[in-house]
Design a protein around this motif. Structure first.
Motif, PDB file in Angstrom:
ATOM      1  N   THR A 155      -3.744  -6.605  -7.693  1.00  0.00           N
ATOM      2  CA  THR A 155      -3.975  -5.689  -6.866  1.00  0.00           C
ATOM      3  C   THR A 155      -5.072  -6.270  -6.315  1.00  0.00           C
TER       4      THR A 155
ATOM      5  N   THR B 175      -9.521   5.568  -1.693  1.00  0.00           N
ATOM      6  CA  THR B 175      -8.391   5.133  -2.703  1.00  0.00           C
ATOM      7  C   THR B 175     -10.004   3.682  -3.356  1.00  0.00           C
TER       8      THR B 175
ATOM      9  N   GLU C 256      -3.880   8.784  -9.986  1.00  0.00           N
ATOM     10  CA  GLU C 256      -3.594   7.772  -9.108  1.00  0.00           C
ATOM     11  C   GLU C 256      -2.441   8.205  -9.032  1.00  0.00           C
ATOM     12  N   GLU C 257      -0.768   7.305  -7.969  1.00  0.00           N
ATOM     13  CA  GLU C 257      -0.301   8.030  -7.858  1.00  0.00           C
ATOM     14  C   GLU C 257       1.209   6.312  -7.304  1.00  0.00           C
TER      15      GLU C 257
ATOM     16  N   LYS D   7       0.615   0.926  -6.177  1.00  0.00           N
ATOM     17  CA  LYS D   7       0.373   2.476  -7.025  1.00  0.00           C
ATOM     18  C   LYS D   7      -0.940   2.247  -6.029  1.00  0.00           C
ATOM     19  N   GLU D   8      -1.069   3.889  -5.910  1.00  0.00           N
ATOM     20  CA  GLU D   8      -3.101   3.449  -5.098  1.00  0.00           C
ATOM     21  C   GLU D   8      -3.691   4.435  -6.174  1.00  0.00           C
ATOM     22  N   HIS D   9      -4.489   3.985  -6.898  1.00  0.00           N
ATOM     23  CA  HIS D   9      -5.297   4.292  -7.565  1.00  0.00           C
ATOM     24  C   HIS D   9      -7.139   5.271  -6.469  1.00  0.00           C
ATOM     25  N   TYR D  10      -7.255   5.943  -6.193  1.00  0.00           N
ATOM     26  CA  TYR D  10      -7.685   7.209  -5.791  1.00  0.00           C
ATOM     27  C   TYR D  10      -9.164   7.108  -6.945  1.00  0.00           C
TER      28      TYR D  10
END
Length: 153
Positions: free
Chosen positions: A84, A44, A131-132, A124-127
């Protein structure tokens, strides 16, 4: 500060705890949920939380009322951050005071599980590789803009 609130600002854990301290509390259980770097094999970068704030605060208060029914002498305070958040930032703080420690532990766990079920907060996960949107709150009908489920569930 309200006992049940959604905030854009960093959470002051002590402020949440101070709202439940009283002379008959033999225990205060505090749950602090933070942003982790690894989710399984995904790294992440940061998270973004959105909420329908009026309903989310109402549902947090409802959780506090449910706890009071199950643990009649409990006092609960919950603060959840939106916006965020970076790795290790505090996303949620739950404090529950009760006369006895086991009730405080149980009520705190109950609170975090209910938040995931009924509070209209989306993550919302930002990898590093995409993202998802994550989460599936029961009873939540509206999703934030850009959510893969669309405007309504």
């Amino acid at each position: 500060m309200k006992r049940f609130n959604i905030t854009n600002e960093p959470i002051n854990n002590q402020d949440v705890i101070d709202q439940v301290i009283h002379h008959n509390a033999g225990a205060v259980s505090v749950f602090i949920g933070t942003v982790r770097e690894m989710t399984g094999d995904k790294q992440t970068k940061f998270l973004h939380y959105e909420a329908y704030v009026p309903m989310a605060e109402k549902q947090l208060q409802k959780i506090g009322e449910e706890i009071l029914v199950k643990w009649p002498k409990a006092i609960t305070a919950i603060s959840h951050r939106i916006g965020t958040l970076q790795i290790s930032d505090v996303a949620v703080t739950i404090a529950v005071s009760t006369p006895h420690r086991q009730d405080a532990f149980d009520a705190s766990r109950y609170a975090i599980e209910r938040i995931k079920e009924i509070v209209p907060i989306w993550k919302k996960e930002h990898y590093t590789d995409g993202e998802e949107w994550v989460g599936n709150q029961k009873g939540t009908e509206a999703y934030p803009a850009g959510h893969p489920e669309g405007v309504e569930k």
